[in-house]
Design a protein around this motif. Structure first.
Motif, PDB file in Angstrom:
ATOM      1  N   GLN A 177     -56.565  43.686  -9.884  1.00  0.00           N
ATOM      2  CA  GLN A 177     -55.543  44.529  -9.243  1.00  0.00           C
ATOM      3  C   GLN A 177     -56.207  45.564  -8.336  1.00  0.00           C
ATOM      4  O   GLN A 177     -55.753  45.789  -7.209  1.00  0.00           O
ATOM      5  CB  GLN A 177     -54.680  45.221 -10.315  1.00  0.00           C
ATOM      6  CG  GLN A 177     -53.591  46.109  -9.751  1.00  0.00           C
ATOM      7  CD  GLN A 177     -52.546  45.345  -8.944  1.00  0.00           C
ATOM      8  OE1 GLN A 177     -52.276  44.170  -9.220  1.00  0.00           O
ATOM      9  NE2 GLN A 177     -51.977  45.999  -7.941  1.00  0.00           N
ATOM     10  N   ARG A 180     -57.267  43.807  -5.169  1.00  0.00           N
ATOM     11  CA  ARG A 180     -56.122  43.531  -4.277  1.00  0.00           C
ATOM     12  C   ARG A 180     -55.697  44.803  -3.543  1.00  0.00           C
ATOM     13  O   ARG A 180     -55.437  44.778  -2.336  1.00  0.00           O
ATOM     14  CB  ARG A 180     -54.947  42.977  -5.082  1.00  0.00           C
ATOM     15  CG  ARG A 180     -55.062  41.490  -5.392  1.00  0.00           C
ATOM     16  CD  ARG A 180     -53.744  40.946  -5.942  1.00  0.00           C
ATOM     17  NE  ARG A 180     -53.428  41.501  -7.234  1.00  0.00           N
ATOM     18  CZ  ARG A 180     -53.817  41.003  -8.396  1.00  0.00           C
ATOM     19  NH1 ARG A 180     -54.574  39.928  -8.413  1.00  0.00           N
ATOM     20  NH2 ARG A 180     -53.475  41.578  -9.529  1.00  0.00           N
ATOM     21  N   GLU A 181     -55.636  45.927  -4.256  1.00  0.00           N
ATOM     22  CA  GLU A 181     -55.228  47.191  -3.637  1.00  0.00           C
ATOM     23  C   GLU A 181     -56.248  47.642  -2.591  1.00  0.00           C
ATOM     24  O   GLU A 181     -55.891  48.136  -1.530  1.00  0.00           O
ATOM     25  CB  GLU A 181     -55.039  48.260  -4.725  1.00  0.00           C
ATOM     26  CG  GLU A 181     -53.825  48.003  -5.602  1.00  0.00           C
ATOM     27  CD  GLU A 181     -53.742  48.913  -6.823  1.00  0.00           C
ATOM     28  OE1 GLU A 181     -52.788  48.740  -7.581  1.00  0.00           O
ATOM     29  OE2 GLU A 181     -54.640  49.765  -7.028  1.00  0.00           O
ATOM     30  N   ARG A 182     -57.538  47.439  -2.893  1.00  0.00           N
ATOM     31  CA  ARG A 182     -58.592  47.821  -1.942  1.00  0.00           C
ATOM     32  C   ARG A 182     -58.475  47.002  -0.660  1.00  0.00           C
ATOM     33  O   ARG A 182     -58.533  47.525   0.445  1.00  0.00           O
ATOM     34  CB  ARG A 182     -59.966  47.637  -2.581  1.00  0.00           C
ATOM     35  CG  ARG A 182     -61.136  48.136  -1.728  1.00  0.00           C
ATOM     36  CD  ARG A 182     -62.477  47.798  -2.347  1.00  0.00           C
ATOM     37  NE  ARG A 182     -62.727  46.362  -2.416  1.00  0.00           N
ATOM     38  CZ  ARG A 182     -63.074  45.592  -1.377  1.00  0.00           C
ATOM     39  NH1 ARG A 182     -63.199  46.135  -0.179  1.00  0.00           N
ATOM     40  NH2 ARG A 182     -63.294  44.313  -1.531  1.00  0.00           N
ATOM     41  N   ARG A 183     -58.259  45.684  -0.809  1.00  0.00           N
ATOM     42  CA  ARG A 183     -58.131  44.815   0.366  1.00  0.00           C
ATOM     43  C   ARG A 183     -56.877  45.147   1.176  1.00  0.00           C
ATOM     44  O   ARG A 183     -56.907  45.123   2.404  1.00  0.00           O
ATOM     45  CB  ARG A 183     -58.089  43.341  -0.069  1.00  0.00           C
ATOM     46  CG  ARG A 183     -59.410  42.823  -0.500  1.00  0.00           C
ATOM     47  CD  ARG A 183     -59.350  41.367  -0.782  1.00  0.00           C
ATOM     48  NE  ARG A 183     -60.627  40.921  -1.323  1.00  0.00           N
ATOM     49  CZ  ARG A 183     -60.818  39.774  -1.887  1.00  0.00           C
ATOM     50  NH1 ARG A 183     -59.824  38.934  -2.015  1.00  0.00           N
ATOM     51  NH2 ARG A 183     -61.999  39.446  -2.347  1.00  0.00           N
ATOM     52  N   GLN A 184     -55.798  45.459   0.457  1.00  0.00           N
ATOM     53  CA  GLN A 184     -54.554  45.819   1.160  1.00  0.00           C
ATOM     54  C   GLN A 184     -54.748  47.103   1.942  1.00  0.00           C
ATOM     55  O   GLN A 184     -54.312  47.208   3.097  1.00  0.00           O
ATOM     56  CB  GLN A 184     -53.414  45.967   0.160  1.00  0.00           C
ATOM     57  CG  GLN A 184     -52.075  46.207   0.826  1.00  0.00           C
ATOM     58  CD  GLN A 184     -50.932  46.225  -0.167  1.00  0.00           C
ATOM     59  OE1 GLN A 184     -51.123  46.070  -1.362  1.00  0.00           O
ATOM     60  NE2 GLN A 184     -49.731  46.427   0.337  1.00  0.00           N
ATOM     61  N   ALA A 185     -55.437  48.077   1.340  1.00  0.00           N
ATOM     62  CA  ALA A 185     -55.687  49.344   2.035  1.00  0.00           C
ATOM     63  C   ALA A 185     -56.566  49.108   3.259  1.00  0.00           C
ATOM     64  O   ALA A 185     -56.325  49.697   4.323  1.00  0.00           O
ATOM     65  CB  ALA A 185     -56.333  50.348   1.078  1.00  0.00           C
ATOM     66  N   GLN A 186     -57.573  48.239   3.142  1.00  0.00           N
ATOM     67  CA  GLN A 186     -58.435  47.919   4.286  1.00  0.00           C
ATOM     68  C   GLN A 186     -57.637  47.232   5.386  1.00  0.00           C
ATOM     69  O   GLN A 186     -57.807  47.527   6.571  1.00  0.00           O
ATOM     70  CB  GLN A 186     -59.592  47.018   3.847  1.00  0.00           C
ATOM     71  CG  GLN A 186     -60.683  47.739   3.100  1.00  0.00           C
ATOM     72  CD  GLN A 186     -61.797  46.783   2.678  1.00  0.00           C
ATOM     73  OE1 GLN A 186     -61.589  45.585   2.556  1.00  0.00           O
ATOM     74  NE2 GLN A 186     -62.969  47.348   2.429  1.00  0.00           N
ATOM     75  N   ALA A 187     -56.766  46.322   4.991  1.00  0.00           N
ATOM     76  CA  ALA A 187     -55.958  45.601   5.987  1.00  0.00           C
ATOM     77  C   ALA A 187     -55.032  46.556   6.718  1.00  0.00           C
ATOM     78  O   ALA A 187     -54.866  46.463   7.932  1.00  0.00           O
ATOM     79  CB  ALA A 187     -55.160  44.497   5.308  1.00  0.00           C
ATOM     80  N   GLU A 188     -54.409  47.478   5.967  1.00  0.00           N
ATOM     81  CA  GLU A 188     -53.510  48.440   6.583  1.00  0.00           C
ATOM     82  C   GLU A 188     -54.284  49.400   7.495  1.00  0.00           C
ATOM     83  O   GLU A 188     -53.804  49.774   8.556  1.00  0.00           O
ATOM     84  CB  GLU A 188     -52.745  49.219   5.509  1.00  0.00           C
ATOM     85  CG  GLU A 188     -51.716  48.361   4.795  1.00  0.00           C
ATOM     86  CD  GLU A 188     -51.079  49.055   3.605  1.00  0.00           C
ATOM     87  OE1 GLU A 188     -50.266  48.413   2.947  1.00  0.00           O
ATOM     88  OE2 GLU A 188     -51.414  50.228   3.329  1.00  0.00           O
ATOM     89  N   ASP A 191     -54.986  47.683  10.755  1.00  0.00           N
ATOM     90  CA  ASP A 191     -53.818  47.468  11.606  1.00  0.00           C
ATOM     91  C   ASP A 191     -53.495  48.689  12.458  1.00  0.00           C
ATOM     92  O   ASP A 191     -52.812  48.576  13.457  1.00  0.00           O
ATOM     93  CB  ASP A 191     -52.595  47.129  10.748  1.00  0.00           C
ATOM     94  CG  ASP A 191     -52.713  45.733  10.160  1.00  0.00           C
ATOM     95  OD1 ASP A 191     -53.535  44.942  10.664  1.00  0.00           O
ATOM     96  OD2 ASP A 191     -51.993  45.443   9.186  1.00  0.00           O
TER      97      ASP A 191
END
Length: 192
Positions: A177, A180-188, A191
């Motif tokens: 988890q 996943r949160e780290r990757r989502q933060a990097q993706a955001e 962007d």
């Protein structure tokens, strides 16, 4: 993997029950005989579900009971090589963690948990990293892959299942988890 399988086996009906050989009686006798047993072909028999057919009884010389062939459905647990399984850590030892995966436990050796060095904390019953402060202890949910399997049909408790968590998408659920949160933060962040 849990499976529903159709099996045949022979069960001894004791003399006191010969007047009433019913599917329920045969089911109970099959449950007493087979549940918890390990078979190389079908895995561990978790439960006898339904009895479909009871054959003619056979008397054997010197035996008190009568033997009946029965066809029945059973729920089995048959761990497959390379299968990804979720489980719960049931024990932590200095060389790794035992993970409950259905009716059997698998060994997640300390070398197969993480690329980081994990020290054994005997008091806390956990494996801990000094680099990331990650811990793995009793009750933690983990996702692993089966990498070795040695089934002992005579003594199922001596069966050995080896696990690994050193692959993307495997490990302690909390660590997954966080990733996943780290990757989502990097993706955001990428962007914007």
């Amino acid at each position: 993997m849990y499976k529903r399988v159709r099996l045949r086996d022979t069960v001894e009906v004791p003399p006191e029950h010969l007047a009433d050989v019913t599917p329920d009686l045969v089911k109970k006798l099959l449950q007493d005989k087979l549940e918890g047993r390990m078979d190389e072909d079908v895995g561990s028999v978790v439960s006898v579900i339904d009895v479909h057919d009871i054959g003619e009884g056979a008397v054997l010389p010197g035996e008190e009971g009568v033997y009946f062939d029965a066809e029945f459905d059973a729920l089995t647990f048959d761990p497959k090589m390379q299968e990804v399984v979720d489980g719960e850590v049931v024990e932590v030892v200095n060389f790794g963690a035992f993970v409950g995966i259905g009716p059997v436990d698998g060994l997640l050796h300390v070398s197969q948990i993480s690329d980081e060095y994990l020290a054994y904390d005997e008091e806390g019953q956990q494996l801990a990293s000094r680099e990331s402060n990650r811990t793995l202890g009793v009750g933690d949910a983990v996702r692993t892959r089966i990498v070795t399997k040695s089934i002992d049909e005579r003594n199922p408790r001596d069966s050995k299942i080896g696990l690994t968590a050193k692959q993307v998408g495997l490990g302690k659920h909390g660590w997954l988890q966080e990733e996943r949160e780290r990757r989502q933060a990097q993706a955001e962040a990428g962007d914007t």
